[in-house]
Motif scaffolding. Structure first.
Motif, PDB file in Angstrom:
ATOM      1  N   THR A   6       0.695  -1.552   0.272  1.00 32.22           N
ATOM      2  CA  THR A   6      -0.032  -0.186  -0.214  1.00 32.22           C
ATOM      3  C   THR A   6       1.142   0.765  -0.054  1.00 32.22           C
ATOM      4  OG1 THR A   6      -1.633  -0.714   0.586  1.00 32.22           O
ATOM      5  CG2 THR A   6      -1.888   1.000   1.593  1.00 32.22           C
ATOM      6  N   GLN A   7       1.834   1.094   0.868  1.00 31.52           N
ATOM      7  CA  GLN A   7       2.724   2.230   1.135  1.00 31.52           C
ATOM      8  C   GLN A   7       3.773   2.935  -0.618  1.00 31.52           C
ATOM      9  OE1 GLN A   7       5.713   2.251   3.932  1.00 31.52           O
ATOM     10  NE2 GLN A   7       4.609   1.296   5.450  1.00 31.52           N
ATOM     11  N   LEU A   8       3.781   2.293  -0.730  1.00 26.38           N
ATOM     12  CA  LEU A   8       4.719   1.398  -2.152  1.00 26.38           C
ATOM     13  C   LEU A   8       3.658   2.041  -3.672  1.00 26.38           C
ATOM     14  CD1 LEU A   8       7.258   0.872  -3.695  1.00 26.38           C
ATOM     15  CD2 LEU A   8       6.556  -0.492  -4.036  1.00 26.38           C
ATOM     16  N   ASN A   9       2.352   1.648  -3.515  1.00 26.89           N
ATOM     17  CA  ASN A   9       1.536   1.851  -4.697  1.00 26.89           C
ATOM     18  C   ASN A   9       0.923   3.317  -4.645  1.00 26.89           C
ATOM     19  OD1 ASN A   9       0.527   0.198  -6.194  1.00 26.89           O
ATOM     20  ND2 ASN A   9      -0.080  -0.592  -4.409  1.00 26.89           N
ATOM     21  N   ASN A  10       0.635   3.734  -3.225  1.00 25.16           N
ATOM     22  CA  ASN A  10       0.661   5.459  -3.238  1.00 25.16           C
ATOM     23  C   ASN A  10       1.782   6.068  -3.315  1.00 25.16           C
ATOM     24  OD1 ASN A  10      -1.692   4.499  -1.086  1.00 25.16           O
ATOM     25  ND2 ASN A  10      -1.119   4.525   0.507  1.00 25.16           N
ATOM     26  N   TYR A  11       3.174   5.656  -2.606  1.00 26.55           N
ATOM     27  CA  TYR A  11       4.337   7.050  -3.235  1.00 26.55           C
ATOM     28  C   TYR A  11       3.920   6.455  -4.695  1.00 26.55           C
ATOM     29  CZ  TYR A  11       8.907   7.399  -4.674  1.00 26.55           C
ATOM     30  OH  TYR A  11      10.021   8.627  -5.360  1.00 26.55           O
ATOM     31  N   PHE A  12       3.603   5.546  -5.493  1.00 25.71           N
ATOM     32  CA  PHE A  12       4.066   5.642  -6.923  1.00 25.71           C
ATOM     33  C   PHE A  12       2.713   7.055  -7.492  1.00 25.71           C
ATOM     34  CE2 PHE A  12       7.261   2.882  -7.075  1.00 25.71           C
ATOM     35  CZ  PHE A  12       7.863   4.000  -8.213  1.00 25.71           C
ATOM     36  N   GLN A  13       1.405   6.643  -7.108  1.00 21.78           N
ATOM     37  CA  GLN A  13       0.260   6.954  -7.629  1.00 21.78           C
ATOM     38  C   GLN A  13       0.122   8.852  -6.943  1.00 21.78           C
ATOM     39  OE1 GLN A  13      -3.139   5.869  -5.261  1.00 21.78           O
ATOM     40  NE2 GLN A  13      -3.089   4.395  -6.644  1.00 21.78           N
ATOM     41  N   GLY A  14       1.128   9.032  -6.062  1.00 23.58           N
ATOM     42  CA  GLY A  14       1.104  10.443  -5.570  1.00 23.58           C
ATOM     43  C   GLY A  14       2.378  10.577  -6.506  1.00 23.58           C
ATOM     44  N   LYS A  15       2.857  10.287  -6.924  1.00 24.87           N
ATOM     45  CA  LYS A  15       3.951  10.944  -8.368  1.00 24.87           C
ATOM     46  C   LYS A  15       3.261  10.590  -9.568  1.00 24.87           C
ATOM     47  CE  LYS A  15       8.242   9.835  -7.823  1.00 24.87           C
ATOM     48  NZ  LYS A  15       8.812  11.227  -7.266  1.00 24.87           N
ATOM     49  N   LYS A  16       2.235   9.741  -9.519  1.00 25.44           N
ATOM     50  CA  LYS A  16       0.877   9.897 -11.468  1.00 25.44           C
ATOM     51  C   LYS A  16       2.298   9.404 -12.440  1.00 25.44           C
ATOM     52  CE  LYS A  16      -1.780  14.824 -10.517  1.00 25.44           C
ATOM     53  NZ  LYS A  16      -2.666  13.612 -10.257  1.00 25.44           N
ATOM     54  N   ALA A  17       2.722   8.306 -11.406  1.00 25.75           N
ATOM     55  CA  ALA A  17       3.324   6.963 -11.977  1.00 25.75           C
ATOM     56  C   ALA A  17       3.150   5.624 -11.795  1.00 25.75           C
ATOM     57  CB  ALA A  17       5.399   7.359 -11.694  1.00 25.75           C
ATOM     58  N   SER A  18       1.561   5.487 -11.181  1.00 30.38           N
ATOM     59  CA  SER A  18       1.262   3.883 -10.878  1.00 30.38           C
ATOM     60  C   SER A  18       1.508   2.671 -12.541  1.00 30.38           C
ATOM     61  CB  SER A  18      -0.063   4.168  -9.938  1.00 30.38           C
ATOM     62  OG  SER A  18      -1.160   4.637 -11.393  1.00 30.38           O
ATOM     63  N   HIS A  19       1.312   4.203 -13.348  1.00 28.41           N
ATOM     64  CA  HIS A  19       1.746   3.167 -14.766  1.00 28.41           C
ATOM     65  C   HIS A  19       3.159   2.025 -14.128  1.00 28.41           C
ATOM     66  CE1 HIS A  19       3.170   6.908 -16.442  1.00 28.41           C
ATOM     67  NE2 HIS A  19       3.494   6.389 -16.665  1.00 28.41           N
ATOM     68  N   THR A  20       3.918   2.837 -13.943  1.00 27.72           N
ATOM     69  CA  THR A  20       5.197   2.701 -14.321  1.00 27.72           C
ATOM     70  C   THR A  20       5.424   0.924 -12.951  1.00 27.72           C
ATOM     71  OG1 THR A  20       6.209   3.769 -12.471  1.00 27.72           O
ATOM     72  CG2 THR A  20       6.147   4.511 -14.980  1.00 27.72           C
ATOM     73  N   LEU A  21       4.770   0.428 -12.317  1.00 27.58           N
ATOM     74  CA  LEU A  21       5.416  -0.066 -11.114  1.00 27.58           C
ATOM     75  C   LEU A  21       4.260  -1.522 -11.630  1.00 27.58           C
ATOM     76  CD1 LEU A  21       5.222  -0.909  -8.807  1.00 27.58           C
ATOM     77  CD2 LEU A  21       3.338   0.190  -7.430  1.00 27.58           C
ATOM     78  N   SER A  22       5.047  -2.427 -11.664  1.00 27.70           N
ATOM     79  CA  SER A  22       4.338  -4.350 -11.885  1.00 27.70           C
ATOM     80  C   SER A  22       5.305  -4.854 -11.077  1.00 27.70           C
ATOM     81  CB  SER A  22       4.853  -3.770 -13.648  1.00 27.70           C
ATOM     82  OG  SER A  22       6.218  -4.672 -13.561  1.00 27.70           O
ATOM     83  N   TRP A  23       4.249  -6.255 -11.427  1.00 28.95           N
ATOM     84  CA  TRP A  23       4.393  -6.924 -10.342  1.00 28.95           C
ATOM     85  C   TRP A  23       4.574  -8.682 -11.247  1.00 28.95           C
ATOM     86  CZ3 TRP A  23       5.291  -5.936  -5.564  1.00 28.95           C
ATOM     87  CH2 TRP A  23       4.793  -4.565  -4.651  1.00 28.95           C
ATOM     88  N   SER A  24       5.454  -9.131 -11.224  1.00 30.96           N
ATOM     89  CA  SER A  24       5.768 -10.756 -11.625  1.00 30.96           C
ATOM     90  C   SER A  24       5.727 -11.366 -10.924  1.00 30.96           C
ATOM     91  CB  SER A  24       6.582 -11.003 -12.584  1.00 30.96           C
ATOM     92  OG  SER A  24       8.063 -10.760 -12.245  1.00 30.96           O
ATOM     93  N   GLU A  25       5.437 -13.061 -10.716  1.00 29.23           N
ATOM     94  CA  GLU A  25       5.091 -14.004  -9.578  1.00 29.23           C
ATOM     95  C   GLU A  25       5.004 -15.104 -10.624  1.00 29.23           C
ATOM     96  OE1 GLU A  25       0.088 -14.156  -9.389  1.00 29.23           O
ATOM     97  OE2 GLU A  25       1.406 -12.340  -8.485  1.00 29.23           O
ATOM     98  N   SER A  26       5.524 -16.340  -9.342  1.00 26.29           N
ATOM     99  CA  SER A  26       6.002 -16.903  -9.773  1.00 26.29           C
ATOM    100  C   SER A  26       5.879 -18.439  -8.837  1.00 26.29           C
ATOM    101  CB  SER A  26       7.426 -18.008 -10.385  1.00 26.29           C
ATOM    102  OG  SER A  26       8.754 -17.322  -9.901  1.00 26.29           O
ATOM    103  N   SER A  27       6.485 -19.534  -8.599  1.00 24.93           N
ATOM    104  CA  SER A  27       6.128 -20.494  -7.449  1.00 24.93           C
ATOM    105  C   SER A  27       7.087 -21.543  -7.360  1.00 24.93           C
ATOM    106  CB  SER A  27       4.959 -21.058  -7.030  1.00 24.93           C
ATOM    107  OG  SER A  27       3.852 -21.191  -8.030  1.00 24.93           O
ATOM    108  N   THR A  28       7.660 -22.485  -6.646  1.00 29.26           N
ATOM    109  CA  THR A  28       7.909 -23.565  -7.136  1.00 29.26           C
ATOM    110  C   THR A  28       7.785 -24.439  -6.080  1.00 29.26           C
ATOM    111  OG1 THR A  28      10.311 -22.539  -5.624  1.00 29.26           O
ATOM    112  CG2 THR A  28      10.373 -22.421  -8.256  1.00 29.26           C
ATOM    113  N   GLY A  29       7.964 -26.083  -6.138  1.00 26.92           N
ATOM    114  CA  GLY A  29       8.181 -26.904  -5.220  1.00 26.92           C
ATOM    115  C   GLY A  29       6.643 -27.699  -5.000  1.00 26.92           C
ATOM    116  N   ALA A  30       6.534 -28.380  -4.435  1.00 28.33           N
ATOM    117  CA  ALA A  30       5.356 -28.887  -4.155  1.00 28.33           C
ATOM    118  C   ALA A  30       4.326 -28.488  -4.313  1.00 28.33           C
ATOM    119  CB  ALA A  30       5.349 -30.688  -3.363  1.00 28.33           C
ATOM    120  N   SER A  31       2.941 -29.120  -3.967  1.00 26.53           N
ATOM    121  CA  SER A  31       1.741 -28.186  -4.009  1.00 26.53           C
ATOM    122  C   SER A  31       1.815 -28.213  -2.106  1.00 26.53           C
ATOM    123  CB  SER A  31       0.733 -29.077  -4.378  1.00 26.53           C
ATOM    124  OG  SER A  31       0.140 -30.067  -3.549  1.00 26.53           O
TER     125      SER A  31
END
Length: 72
Positions: A6-31
């Motif tokens: 939330t803090q990170l999102n608020n920071y980038f929204q305040g700079k009107k740069a939220s479009h520059t923020l992205s996330w990538s995710e992956s997982s490993t291991g047994a279920s």
């Protein structure tokens, strides 16, 4: 307490740069013992990487590292 994501999102929204923020995710291991890796990217550049047992915890850690990279 406000989450790091939330803090990170608020920071980038305040700079009107939220479009520059992205996330990538992956997982490993047994279920029954998955490890999640989440990367926080700004304009395609990795600013934080979190690894944890849950996706949410990994994202929080990645956001925390990104905030540190921006001087918070």
């Amino acid at each position: 307490m406000t989450s790091y994501v939330t803090q990170l999102n608020n920071y980038f929204q305040g700079k009107k740069a939220s479009h520059t923020l992205s996330w990538s995710e992956s997982s490993t291991g047994a279920s029954h013992e998955i490890k999640w890796t989440v990367q926080c990217k700004v304009s395609g550049e990795v600013k934080g990487t979190g690894v944890a047992d849950t996706k949410a915890a990994a994202k929080e850690e990645a956001a925390r590292q990104a905030l540190v990279a921006y001087g918070f």
